[in-house]
Design a protein around this motif. Structure first.
Motif, PDB file in Angstrom:
ATOM      1  N   UNK A 216     -63.703  -7.545  17.929  1.00 19.85           N
ATOM      2  CA  UNK A 216     -63.862  -8.369  19.128  1.00 19.85           C
ATOM      3  C   UNK A 216     -64.664  -7.699  20.232  1.00 19.85           C
ATOM      4  N   UNK A 217     -65.036  -6.445  20.041  1.00 13.41           N
ATOM      5  CA  UNK A 217     -65.679  -5.678  21.112  1.00 13.41           C
ATOM      6  C   UNK A 217     -67.027  -6.275  21.506  1.00 13.41           C
ATOM      7  N   UNK A 218     -67.324  -6.190  22.786  1.00 18.75           N
ATOM      8  CA  UNK A 218     -68.610  -6.655  23.311  1.00 18.75           C
ATOM      9  C   UNK A 218     -69.756  -5.857  22.679  1.00 18.75           C
ATOM     10  N   UNK A 219     -69.434  -4.699  22.155  1.00 17.89           N
ATOM     11  CA  UNK A 219     -70.426  -3.847  21.481  1.00 17.89           C
ATOM     12  C   UNK A 219     -71.222  -4.628  20.436  1.00 17.89           C
ATOM     13  N   UNK A 220     -70.584  -5.573  19.790  1.00 25.74           N
ATOM     14  CA  UNK A 220     -71.221  -6.285  18.666  1.00 25.74           C
ATOM     15  C   UNK A 220     -72.008  -7.510  19.113  1.00 25.74           C
ATOM     16  N   UNK A 221     -72.208  -7.656  20.400  1.00 26.21           N
ATOM     17  CA  UNK A 221     -73.036  -8.757  20.880  1.00 26.21           C
ATOM     18  C   UNK A 221     -74.474  -8.268  20.936  1.00 26.21           C
ATOM     19  N   UNK A 222     -75.378  -8.842  20.244  1.00 28.87           N
ATOM     20  CA  UNK A 222     -75.442 -10.201  19.722  1.00 28.87           C
ATOM     21  C   UNK A 222     -75.201 -10.327  18.218  1.00 28.87           C
ATOM     22  N   UNK A 223     -74.737  -9.258  17.531  1.00 35.31           N
ATOM     23  CA  UNK A 223     -74.631  -9.344  16.082  1.00 35.31           C
ATOM     24  C   UNK A 223     -73.501  -8.462  15.563  1.00 35.31           C
ATOM     25  N   UNK A 224     -72.825  -8.940  14.528  1.00 32.90           N
ATOM     26  CA  UNK A 224     -71.794  -8.150  13.862  1.00 32.90           C
ATOM     27  C   UNK A 224     -72.351  -7.291  12.736  1.00 32.90           C
ATOM     28  N   UNK A 225     -73.649  -7.329  12.507  1.00 29.78           N
ATOM     29  CA  UNK A 225     -74.213  -6.502  11.428  1.00 29.78           C
ATOM     30  C   UNK A 225     -73.917  -5.017  11.629  1.00 29.78           C
ATOM     31  N   UNK A 226     -74.061  -4.465  12.840  1.00 26.11           N
ATOM     32  CA  UNK A 226     -73.670  -3.063  13.019  1.00 26.11           C
ATOM     33  C   UNK A 226     -72.166  -2.832  12.802  1.00 26.11           C
ATOM     34  N   UNK A 227     -71.356  -3.849  13.065  1.00 22.89           N
ATOM     35  CA  UNK A 227     -69.920  -3.742  12.770  1.00 22.89           C
ATOM     36  C   UNK A 227     -69.712  -3.535  11.268  1.00 22.89           C
ATOM     37  N   UNK A 228     -70.464  -4.253  10.459  1.00 22.46           N
ATOM     38  CA  UNK A 228     -70.372  -4.090   9.008  1.00 22.46           C
ATOM     39  C   UNK A 228     -70.682  -2.645   8.636  1.00 22.46           C
ATOM     40  N   UNK A 229     -71.715  -2.092   9.230  1.00 28.11           N
ATOM     41  CA  UNK A 229     -72.107  -0.700   8.932  1.00 28.11           C
ATOM     42  C   UNK A 229     -71.010   0.276   9.333  1.00 28.11           C
ATOM     43  N   UNK A 230     -70.413   0.034  10.506  1.00 22.68           N
ATOM     44  CA  UNK A 230     -69.293   0.888  10.931  1.00 22.68           C
ATOM     45  C   UNK A 230     -68.175   0.838   9.900  1.00 22.68           C
ATOM     46  N   UNK A 231     -67.787  -0.363   9.516  1.00 25.18           N
ATOM     47  CA  UNK A 231     -66.682  -0.531   8.576  1.00 25.18           C
ATOM     48  C   UNK A 231     -67.022   0.015   7.194  1.00 25.18           C
ATOM     49  N   UNK A 232     -68.244  -0.166   6.774  1.00 26.49           N
ATOM     50  CA  UNK A 232     -68.658   0.326   5.453  1.00 26.49           C
ATOM     51  C   UNK A 232     -68.597   1.847   5.425  1.00 26.49           C
ATOM     52  N   UNK A 233     -69.122   2.472   6.467  1.00 24.31           N
ATOM     53  CA  UNK A 233     -69.115   3.935   6.501  1.00 24.31           C
ATOM     54  C   UNK A 233     -67.696   4.487   6.545  1.00 24.31           C
ATOM     55  N   UNK A 234     -66.815   3.849   7.287  1.00 28.83           N
ATOM     56  CA  UNK A 234     -65.435   4.322   7.409  1.00 28.83           C
ATOM     57  C   UNK A 234     -64.672   4.195   6.093  1.00 28.83           C
ATOM     58  N   UNK A 235     -64.973   3.189   5.317  1.00 27.91           N
ATOM     59  CA  UNK A 235     -64.194   2.935   4.090  1.00 27.91           C
ATOM     60  C   UNK A 235     -64.794   3.535   2.834  1.00 27.91           C
ATOM     61  N   UNK A 236     -66.003   4.036   2.895  1.00 32.10           N
ATOM     62  CA  UNK A 236     -66.627   4.608   1.681  1.00 32.10           C
ATOM     63  C   UNK A 236     -66.238   6.012   1.466  1.00 32.10           C
TER      64      UNK A 236
END
Length: 130
Positions: free
Chosen positions: A110-130
């Motif tokens: 939900x962070x404003x950080x991901x405005x205008x796109x959640x694509x960087x959120x995907x990268x954050x989550x991918x890196x954390x879980x790999x």
């Protein structure tokens, strides 16, 4: 101005960092097809038995699918469908994490950080879980 493609302006890993250890895209696509088939079979079996199926792989599937779409959109920037899929699937992952409290990275979906796109959120989550 933040750039969802390069990751510039976001407090998240760049695509190069996030996907450093990712499998080749064709291998990942094949693995996702296999995972999808297994999920569908398990759901069908549960429904046939009169129950419902709580899919333990749903978030993994959403994350891997969103990451692959992101990688394809970067590799093939002239294919608009890849960009459309990357944006849509990133939003789906963020919505899932928001609804289920399953985000694992330091910055929530939900962070404003991901405005205008959640694509960087995907990268954050991918890196954390790999």
């Amino acid at each position: 101005m933040p750039d969802p493609t390069t990751g510039a302006g976001f407090d998240a890993p760049t695509p190069e960092v996030a996907y450093l250890s990712a499998p080749k895209m064709l291998s990942e696509a094949a693995a996702l097809l296999d995972l999808s088939a297994r999920r569908q079979a398990a759901t069908a079996a549960a429904v046939a038995a009169g129950g419902t199926y709580e899919d333990p792989d749903e978030r993994t599937y959403l994350l891997r699918r969103a990451a692959l779409a992101d990688r394809l959109s970067i590799e093939y920037p002239d294919v608009e469908d890849f960009l459309t899929d990357a944006v849509r699937l990133a939003h789906e992952l963020a919505a899932y994490d928001r609804d289920h409290g399953t985000g694992q990275g330091p910055i929530g979906p939900d962070a404003i950080e991901w405005d205008p796109s959640h694509r960087p959120y995907v990268r954050q989550e991918y890196e954390v879980t790999r």
